[in-house]
Design an enzyme around this catalytic site. Structure first.
Site, PDB file in Angstrom:
ATOM      1  N   ASP A 103       0.842  -1.194   0.000  1.00  0.00           N
ATOM      2  CA  ASP A 103       0.000   0.000   0.000  1.00  0.00           C
ATOM      3  C   ASP A 103       0.884   1.252   0.000  1.00  0.00           C
ATOM      4  O   ASP A 103       2.041   1.203   0.428  1.00  0.00           O
ATOM      5  CB  ASP A 103      -0.889   0.037   1.252  1.00  0.00           C
TER       6      ASP A 103
HETATM    7  N1  URA Z   1      -1.279  -5.915   3.861  1.00  0.00           N
HETATM    8  C1  URA Z   1      -1.756  -4.659   3.871  1.00  0.00           C
HETATM    9  O1  URA Z   1      -2.798  -4.385   4.460  1.00  0.00           O
HETATM   10  N2  URA Z   1      -1.050  -3.712   3.228  1.00  0.00           N
HETATM   11  C2  URA Z   1       0.110  -3.964   2.581  1.00  0.00           C
HETATM   12  O2  URA Z   1       0.720  -3.041   2.027  1.00  0.00           O
HETATM   13  C3  URA Z   1       0.600  -5.272   2.585  1.00  0.00           C
HETATM   14  C4  URA Z   1      -0.113  -6.235   3.225  1.00  0.00           C
END
Ligand code: URA
Length: 238
Positions: A103
């Protein structure tokens, strides 16, 4: 392969640009200036020089990036800085891409490569490549949560998750926060955040520490990258 393809593959510019280099006599093959872009070279045997500097052929490029928050795991984006914008002009190649996604606000280990086959294997749901995360959480994570995660839980929208190993590293009763480590064997969209949310808490900081057997190099500052070592590259095959 053709000499112009060799040079374009080695990042000396577009096919059009490298044709100019060749025409202008900047390129030598085995000690001889070659002015024909169609000239065939053996990329593994011939000694190829550009402006007097020897160029070694390399087909696949593998980098480990310590992704900072605020950049997106994409090759291009109209609004945000991408993980490839972090690459220097020298290292940037059009064919590089991130292996999967973190993310925008997640930090940590992200592989960047141009090897589609390996990337496909690492991301294939059948391969169950482990991903290990460190997270800070608003709320108190409990042993009950550890059990819930271990049994394989259902998250919003009814998606079921494979059993995952949650360990609670620290709990602050006063601030009502926790620090956890979580090992997942799959990679669903926002998975860590959604699993934590499903037990009534919220991820406030997330960092990926490991993918398969490859660990984040904690000496890499946020936003920095380096090529994988041959040992690290080999670890991705297991
Ligand atoms: N899980 C998440 O919620 N975000 C990420 O970036 C990776 C795994």
């Amino acid at each position: 392969m053709r000499l112009d393809k060799f040079l374009a593959d080695m990042n000396f510019g577009s096919r059009k640009e490298v044709k100019q280099l060749i025409k202008k006599g900047w390129v030598e093959v085995n000690g001889q200036v070659i002015r024909s872009d169609k000239y065939q070279v053996d990329e593994n045997k011939d000694q190829i020089k550009v402006d007097g500097e020897q160029v070694k052929y390399q087909k696949d490029y593998y980098y480990l990036l310590n992704k900072p928050a605020g950049v997106v795991s994409a090759t291009v984006d109209n609004f945000d800085e991408t993980v490839l914008d972090l690459f220097s002009d020298e290292d940037f190649r059009e064919d590089l891409f991130p292996v999967g996604r973190l993310d925008k606000d997640t930090e940590g280990l992200l592989l960047i490569m141009n090897d589609g086959q390996l990337s496909h294997r690492l991301l294939s749901p059948k391969q169950h490549v482990d991903k290990e995360y460190y997270a800070q959480v608003a709320g108190i994570m409990t042993q009950e949560d550890v059990q819930t995660f271990a049994q394989g839980m259902t998250i919003d929208g009814g998606e079921s998750c494979l059993p995952a190993e949650l360990s609670i590293e620290a709990v602050d009763e006063v601030k009502q926060t926790s620090e956890i480590r979580l090992i997942l064997h799959e990679g669903k969209f926002h998975q860590v955040k959604r699993m934590v949310q499903a037990v009534g808490k919220e991820v406030t900081y997330l960092k990926r520490l490991r993918m398969g057997q490859l660990w984040l190099d904690e000496t890499l500052p946020l936003g920095a990258y380096r090529p994988l070592t041959p040992t690290e590259r080999a670890l991705l095959e297991n």
